[in-house]
Design an enzyme around this catalytic site. Structure first.
Site, PDB file in Angstrom:
ATOM      1  N   CYS A   1       0.842  -1.208   0.000  1.00 31.33           N
ATOM      2  CA  CYS A   1       0.000   0.000   0.000  1.00 31.33           C
ATOM      3  C   CYS A   1       0.874   1.253   0.000  1.00 31.33           C
ATOM      4  CB  CYS A   1      -0.924  -0.024   1.214  1.00 31.33           C
ATOM      5  SG  CYS A   1      -1.817   1.512   1.508  1.00 31.33           S
TER       6      CYS A   1
ATOM      7  N   CYS B   1      -0.010   3.932   2.601  1.00 33.22           N
ATOM      8  CA  CYS B   1       0.382   3.478   3.937  1.00 33.22           C
ATOM      9  C   CYS B   1       1.823   3.867   4.243  1.00 33.22           C
ATOM     10  CB  CYS B   1       0.245   1.962   4.049  1.00 33.22           C
ATOM     11  SG  CYS B   1      -1.440   1.330   3.877  1.00 33.22           S
TER      12      CYS B   1
END
Length: 323
Positions: free
Chosen positions: A79, A82
């Site tokens: 991600c 993230c």
């Protein structure tokens, strides 16, 4: 992905809370004292950011949330957002210096937790306060908005549950550091005088003596416990138990009657009855009445001690009623 659920307006009931200045001031004083003396007695800075899995979720998040708000960062290695949000949250956890703990959950390795929280996309950030999960936001977000959300979360923990955070010892866990020598405090005489006053049923004198200790040493465990006990015994001194219980039975919605009965329950050793009575009264009341009952319940928690499982269970029950 745009951030959402950033507001905490649905969590903070401004009509039902009062300023928690005293608790906050004590926590700040403890942090300042720890910094002045070079630490000692606090948690390691490394414990402010932890990796959590399904096996350790109850102890690392749920139980810890009865002491300090826990922010959960759901993330994954693949991600990209993230990788931007995670380091920011870690930096803020260090900067906030014990006012919250950051728990990082890898969703690829913890699918069950992801499903339990209803995560539809990552990064997703939740908080747990006194066992109650709260959605904060999903997706990347500006640092200013994240700070505002964290400040509101901390306010909820302080005002509703008395969670003033952890004292951080910057030297704790440092390689090669010697254990800090704990100096003998100048409180032995005061604590002895308070205990003698308590034994002599001089509750006013005991309360004042314990407060004198806490004014200089807000984290003194013996003084905190003694003060809670002295205030409880002062409240029940001279009351007629039959009248108190009759009033509580006749007026189940009367906060004062239920608080008086809860005091007697606790003095009589019926701890769970006392906690359950006040949690139910919080559920039935609103505004200033609700806040008065909530504060009394937090005072009774001090009498029993934060590590007692009955306190942990009652904090969780209280959270469910308030949110």
């Amino acid at each position: 992905m745009q951030p959402r659920n950033m507001s905490m307006s649905g969590v903070v009931d401004l009509a039902a809370v009062k300023a928690a200045g005293e608790a906050k001031a004590k926590a700040e004083q403890a942090r300042a004292e720890s910094a002045r003396t070079g630490g000692g007695g606090g948690v390691s800075p490394s414990s402010l950011v932890i990796d959590v899995d399904e096996a350790g979720f109850e102890s690392d998040v749920l139980q810890r949330s009865t002491e300090v708000p826990v922010v959960i960062d759901f993330w994954a290695e693949w991600c990209e957002p993230c990788k931007q949000l995670g380091p920011l949250l870690e930096r803020l956890a260090t900067e906030y210096n014990g006012r919250f703990v950051l728990a990082k959950v890898d969703v690829d390795a913890n699918q069950t937790l992801m499903q339990q929280f209803g995560i539809q996309g990552i990064p997703a950030v939740f908080a747990v306060v006194a066992g109650q999960a709260l959605p904060l936001f999903q997706g990347a977000a500006p640092e200013s908005q994240i700070r505002q959300t964290l400040d509101q979360l901390i306010q909820v923990g302080e005002e509703r549950f008395g969670l003033t955070g952890l004292v951080v010892d910057a030297e704790a866990g440092a390689a090669g550091s010697a254990p800090a020598e704990v100096p003998a405090g100048p409180y032995d005489a005061l604590l002895e005088a308070a205990a003698q006053a308590l034994d002599a049923n001089d509750f006013d004198g005991a309360v004042q003596a314990y407060r004198n200790v806490l004014s200089d040493d807000p984290l003194n465990t013996e003084a905190k416990l003694g003060l809670a006990q002295a205030e409880l015994l002062r409240r029940v001194a001279g009351v007629d138990p039959q009248e108190v219980r009759a009033a509580a039975a006749e007026k189940p919605a009367d906060p004062a009657a239920q608080m008086d009965a809860a005091d007697l329950d606790l003095v009589g050793g019926h701890v769970e009855d006392a906690f359950g009575r006040l949690v139910e009264t919080v559920r039935r009341t609103f505004g200033d009445d609700r806040d008065a009952v909530r504060v009394r319940l937090l005072e009774l928690f001090e009498v029993i001690g934060p590590e007692d499982p009955r306190v942990t269970a009652a904090r969780t029950a209280l959270a469910r009623v308030l949110f």
